[in-house]
Design a protein around this motif. Sequence first.
Motif, mmCIF file in Angstrom:
data_model
loop_
_atom_site.group_PDB
_atom_site.id
_atom_site.type_symbol
_atom_site.label_atom_id
_atom_site.label_comp_id
_atom_site.label_asym_id
_atom_site.label_seq_id
_atom_site.Cartn_x
_atom_site.Cartn_y
_atom_site.Cartn_z
ATOM 1 N N CYS A 1 -34.319 -14.111 -5.556
ATOM 2 C CA CYS A 1 -35.114 -14.663 -6.648
ATOM 3 C C CYS A 1 -36.527 -14.943 -6.152
ATOM 4 C CB CYS A 1 -34.484 -15.945 -7.170
ATOM 5 S SG CYS A 1 -35.424 -16.769 -8.482
ATOM 6 N N TYR B 1 -31.007 -16.830 -17.172
ATOM 7 C CA TYR B 1 -32.007 -15.775 -17.332
ATOM 8 C C TYR B 1 -31.892 -15.166 -18.729
ATOM 9 C CZ TYR B 1 -32.817 -16.262 -12.374
ATOM 10 O OH TYR B 1 -33.139 -16.772 -11.140
ATOM 11 N N TYR C 1 -36.254 -21.401 -9.754
ATOM 12 C CA TYR C 1 -35.200 -20.650 -9.080
ATOM 13 C C TYR C 1 -33.826 -21.010 -9.648
ATOM 14 C CZ TYR C 1 -31.715 -20.583 -5.262
ATOM 15 O OH TYR C 1 -30.593 -20.465 -4.511
ATOM 16 N N ALA D 1 -35.187 -12.526 -10.815
ATOM 17 C CA ALA D 1 -34.098 -12.392 -9.855
ATOM 18 C C ALA D 1 -33.501 -10.995 -9.912
ATOM 19 C CB ALA D 1 -33.012 -13.427 -10.145
ATOM 20 N N PHE E 1 -25.568 -12.817 -7.329
ATOM 21 C CA PHE E 1 -26.989 -13.068 -7.108
ATOM 22 C C PHE E 1 -27.388 -12.501 -5.754
ATOM 23 C CE2 PHE E 1 -30.942 -15.356 -6.936
ATOM 24 C CZ PHE E 1 -31.077 -15.751 -5.615
ATOM 25 N N ALA F 1 -39.556 -16.900 -13.296
ATOM 26 C CA ALA F 1 -38.678 -16.645 -12.163
ATOM 27 C C ALA F 1 -38.014 -15.293 -12.442
ATOM 28 C CB ALA F 1 -37.633 -17.726 -12.023
ATOM 29 N N THR G 1 -29.577 -19.337 -9.284
ATOM 30 C CA THR G 1 -28.635 -18.270 -8.943
ATOM 31 C C THR G 1 -27.677 -17.992 -10.093
ATOM 32 O OG1 THR G 1 -27.047 -19.815 -7.985
ATOM 33 C CG2 THR G 1 -28.708 -18.899 -6.500
ATOM 34 N N ASP H 1 -39.677 -17.270 -7.536
ATOM 35 C CA ASP H 1 -39.954 -18.234 -8.597
ATOM 36 C C ASP H 1 -41.405 -18.155 -9.059
ATOM 37 O OD1 ASP H 1 -40.162 -21.385 -6.671
ATOM 38 O OD2 ASP H 1 -41.569 -19.714 -6.849
#
Length: 123
Positions: A50, A110, A103, A35, A47, A33, A105, A52
């Motif tokens: 994104c 990450y 996914y 973003a 955010f 994923a 936010t 995925d």
Amino acid sequence: QVQLVESGGGLVQAGASLRLSCAASGRTISGDAVAWFRQAPGKEQEFTSCLDWNSRTYYADSVKGRFTISRDNAENTVYLQMNGLQPEDTAVYYCASRERGYYSTNSKNYENWGQGTQVTVSS
């Protein structure tokens, strides 16, 4: 370990477009994923979008209909096409990837981050 490098930022007038790139090295991110987050001066990180592992896309309400996130697996690169830019889009834009390709936010999910690229939109 994945290294991410953003590019494509700049100074534009309101209504203009920019395309940001996030080039990955170290391994393929085709199943990650990925973003885009942004941070304006004096504000929290936000955010924006994104992509995925299955190439489904997700957008914040503030950018929906104006920004498009996409992936080129051959280039191991993720893009953010930004149209109809407004002064409130001014920020440093960061790309981030997570090997668990779902996914999220939440920036804490990450593992890998780029150094950021500045986008400035004048009115």
